[in-house]
Scaffold this motif. Structure first.
Motif, PDB file in Angstrom:
ATOM      1  N   ALA A 134      25.117  34.527  49.070  1.00  0.00           N
ATOM      2  CA  ALA A 134      25.710  33.239  49.435  1.00  0.00           C
ATOM      3  C   ALA A 134      27.211  33.245  49.169  1.00  0.00           C
ATOM      4  CB  ALA A 134      25.050  32.111  48.654  1.00  0.00           C
ATOM      5  N   ARG A 135      27.604  33.846  48.031  1.00  0.00           N
ATOM      6  CA  ARG A 135      29.010  33.852  47.624  1.00  0.00           C
ATOM      7  C   ARG A 135      29.376  35.192  47.012  1.00  0.00           C
ATOM      8  NH1 ARG A 135      26.975  29.717  45.015  1.00  0.00           N
ATOM      9  NH2 ARG A 135      27.517  30.558  42.983  1.00  0.00           N
ATOM     10  N   VAL A 136      30.632  35.582  47.259  1.00  0.00           N
ATOM     11  CA  VAL A 136      31.174  36.791  46.645  1.00  0.00           C
ATOM     12  C   VAL A 136      32.610  36.487  46.241  1.00  0.00           C
ATOM     13  CG1 VAL A 136      31.755  39.225  46.953  1.00  0.00           C
ATOM     14  CG2 VAL A 136      29.757  38.284  48.117  1.00  0.00           C
ATOM     15  N   GLU A 137      32.966  36.876  45.030  1.00  0.00           N
ATOM     16  CA  GLU A 137      34.336  36.730  44.547  1.00  0.00           C
ATOM     17  C   GLU A 137      34.916  38.125  44.344  1.00  0.00           C
ATOM     18  OE1 GLU A 137      36.533  34.859  40.655  1.00  0.00           O
ATOM     19  OE2 GLU A 137      34.694  33.904  41.390  1.00  0.00           O
ATOM     20  N   ILE A 138      36.054  38.377  44.987  1.00  0.00           N
ATOM     21  CA  ILE A 138      36.671  39.695  44.950  1.00  0.00           C
ATOM     22  C   ILE A 138      38.119  39.568  44.486  1.00  0.00           C
ATOM     23  CG2 ILE A 138      37.380  41.682  46.340  1.00  0.00           C
ATOM     24  CD1 ILE A 138      34.995  41.136  48.146  1.00  0.00           C
ATOM     25  N   ALA A 139      38.514  40.442  43.562  1.00  0.00           N
ATOM     26  CA  ALA A 139      39.897  40.484  43.082  1.00  0.00           C
ATOM     27  C   ALA A 139      40.613  41.658  43.739  1.00  0.00           C
ATOM     28  CB  ALA A 139      39.925  40.631  41.566  1.00  0.00           C
ATOM     29  N   LEU A 140      41.837  41.400  44.177  1.00  0.00           N
ATOM     30  CA  LEU A 140      42.663  42.415  44.825  1.00  0.00           C
ATOM     31  C   LEU A 140      43.863  42.731  43.940  1.00  0.00           C
ATOM     32  CD1 LEU A 140      42.665  40.959  48.437  1.00  0.00           C
ATOM     33  CD2 LEU A 140      41.223  42.796  47.539  1.00  0.00           C
ATOM     34  N   GLY A 141      44.135  44.005  43.779  1.00  0.00           N
ATOM     35  CA  GLY A 141      45.254  44.435  42.950  1.00  0.00           C
ATOM     36  C   GLY A 141      46.585  44.362  43.676  1.00  0.00           C
ATOM     37  N   PRO A 142      47.662  44.687  42.956  1.00  0.00           N
ATOM     38  CA  PRO A 142      48.998  44.671  43.547  1.00  0.00           C
ATOM     39  C   PRO A 142      49.077  45.587  44.773  1.00  0.00           C
ATOM     40  CG  PRO A 142      49.112  44.968  41.172  1.00  0.00           C
ATOM     41  CD  PRO A 142      47.674  45.081  41.557  1.00  0.00           C
ATOM     42  N   GLU A 156      44.789  41.040  55.255  1.00  0.00           N
ATOM     43  CA  GLU A 156      44.223  42.276  55.808  1.00  0.00           C
ATOM     44  C   GLU A 156      42.829  42.549  55.240  1.00  0.00           C
ATOM     45  OE1 GLU A 156      45.370  44.273  58.246  1.00  0.00           O
ATOM     46  OE2 GLU A 156      47.024  42.888  58.540  1.00  0.00           O
ATOM     47  N   ALA A 157      42.644  42.279  53.952  1.00  0.00           N
ATOM     48  CA  ALA A 157      41.330  42.478  53.337  1.00  0.00           C
ATOM     49  C   ALA A 157      40.304  41.519  53.935  1.00  0.00           C
ATOM     50  CB  ALA A 157      41.419  42.288  51.821  1.00  0.00           C
ATOM     51  N   GLU A 158      40.723  40.286  54.171  1.00  0.00           N
ATOM     52  CA  GLU A 158      39.822  39.301  54.773  1.00  0.00           C
ATOM     53  C   GLU A 158      39.422  39.719  56.192  1.00  0.00           C
ATOM     54  OE1 GLU A 158      39.506  34.469  55.328  1.00  0.00           O
ATOM     55  OE2 GLU A 158      41.362  35.356  54.571  1.00  0.00           O
ATOM     56  N   LEU A 159      40.385  40.193  56.977  1.00  0.00           N
ATOM     57  CA  LEU A 159      40.072  40.680  58.328  1.00  0.00           C
ATOM     58  C   LEU A 159      39.129  41.879  58.273  1.00  0.00           C
ATOM     59  CD1 LEU A 159      43.555  40.449  60.082  1.00  0.00           C
ATOM     60  CD2 LEU A 159      41.554  39.010  60.495  1.00  0.00           C
ATOM     61  N   ALA A 160      39.373  42.777  57.341  1.00  0.00           N
ATOM     62  CA  ALA A 160      38.508  43.948  57.194  1.00  0.00           C
ATOM     63  C   ALA A 160      37.094  43.526  56.815  1.00  0.00           C
ATOM     64  CB  ALA A 160      39.077  44.897  56.141  1.00  0.00           C
ATOM     65  N   VAL A 164      47.753  45.078  47.663  1.00  0.00           N
ATOM     66  CA  VAL A 164      46.645  44.888  48.602  1.00  0.00           C
ATOM     67  C   VAL A 164      46.827  43.524  49.261  1.00  0.00           C
ATOM     68  CG1 VAL A 164      44.146  44.801  48.908  1.00  0.00           C
ATOM     69  CG2 VAL A 164      45.139  46.298  47.159  1.00  0.00           C
ATOM     70  N   ASP A 165      46.909  43.528  50.579  1.00  0.00           N
ATOM     71  CA  ASP A 165      47.159  42.302  51.333  1.00  0.00           C
ATOM     72  C   ASP A 165      45.864  41.512  51.520  1.00  0.00           C
ATOM     73  OD1 ASP A 165      47.266  40.977  54.265  1.00  0.00           O
ATOM     74  OD2 ASP A 165      49.280  40.998  53.370  1.00  0.00           O
ATOM     75  N   THR A 166      45.865  40.271  51.051  1.00  0.00           N
ATOM     76  CA  THR A 166      44.671  39.423  51.127  1.00  0.00           C
ATOM     77  C   THR A 166      44.242  39.181  52.567  1.00  0.00           C
ATOM     78  OG1 THR A 166      45.300  38.343  49.067  1.00  0.00           O
ATOM     79  CG2 THR A 166      43.671  37.215  50.424  1.00  0.00           C
ATOM     80  N   HIS A 187      44.458  50.670  54.694  1.00  0.00           N
ATOM     81  CA  HIS A 187      43.919  50.955  53.378  1.00  0.00           C
ATOM     82  C   HIS A 187      43.006  49.831  52.878  1.00  0.00           C
ATOM     83  CE1 HIS A 187      45.836  49.226  49.642  1.00  0.00           C
ATOM     84  NE2 HIS A 187      45.181  50.175  49.054  1.00  0.00           N
ATOM     85  N   GLU A 188      43.233  48.600  53.317  1.00  0.00           N
ATOM     86  CA  GLU A 188      42.380  47.479  52.923  1.00  0.00           C
ATOM     87  C   GLU A 188      40.944  47.663  53.418  1.00  0.00           C
ATOM     88  OE1 GLU A 188      45.497  47.159  53.776  1.00  0.00           O
ATOM     89  OE2 GLU A 188      46.441  45.835  52.324  1.00  0.00           O
TER      90      GLU A 188
END
Length: 107
Positions: A23-31, A37-41, A33-35, A2-3
């Motif tokens: 250059a930079r992106v800031e992303i917020a993940l909700g309850p 797994e999101a980073e790998l995706a 959501v595995d950080t 799902h990530e």
């Protein structure tokens, strides 16, 4: 995973809002959501693209709650006690599963 779908959604939003590399992106993940797994995706989906070199910062998105006793509003996770009085809290605005918080274009 799902990530991966969430990350693809964030990338689609960035592509709609921005032209060219970032250059930079800031992303917020909700309850839930595995950080990691999101980073790998993110790495899988952006590898070899103009977003592949962006520095990504992950943060947690929190629900907005109100306490049952005094009506205090605060941010936290579902069922988290009020930090002001300790009463039970109720979610009045759930955190999004993913949100692009801010970004900066590459020079």
């Amino acid at each position: 995973m799902h990530e991966k779908e969430l990350v693809e959604s964030a990338i689609a939003t960035l592509r709609r809002l921005c032209d060219g590399p970032l250059a930079r992106v800031e992303i917020a993940l909700g309850p839930g959501v595995d950080t990691h797994e999101a980073e790998l995706a993110w790495k899988t989906v952006t590898d070899g693209t103009d977003l592949g070199d962006a520095h990504i910062t992950w943060e947690r998105a929190y629900d907005r709650l109100v306490c049952d006793a005094a009506g205090h509003e605060y941010t936290g996770e579902a069922m988290e006690a009020c930090p002001y009085c300790g009463a039970d809290g109720v979610v009045i605005e759930p955190a999004p599963p993913i949100a692009v918080v801010r970004w900066a274009k590459a020079a």
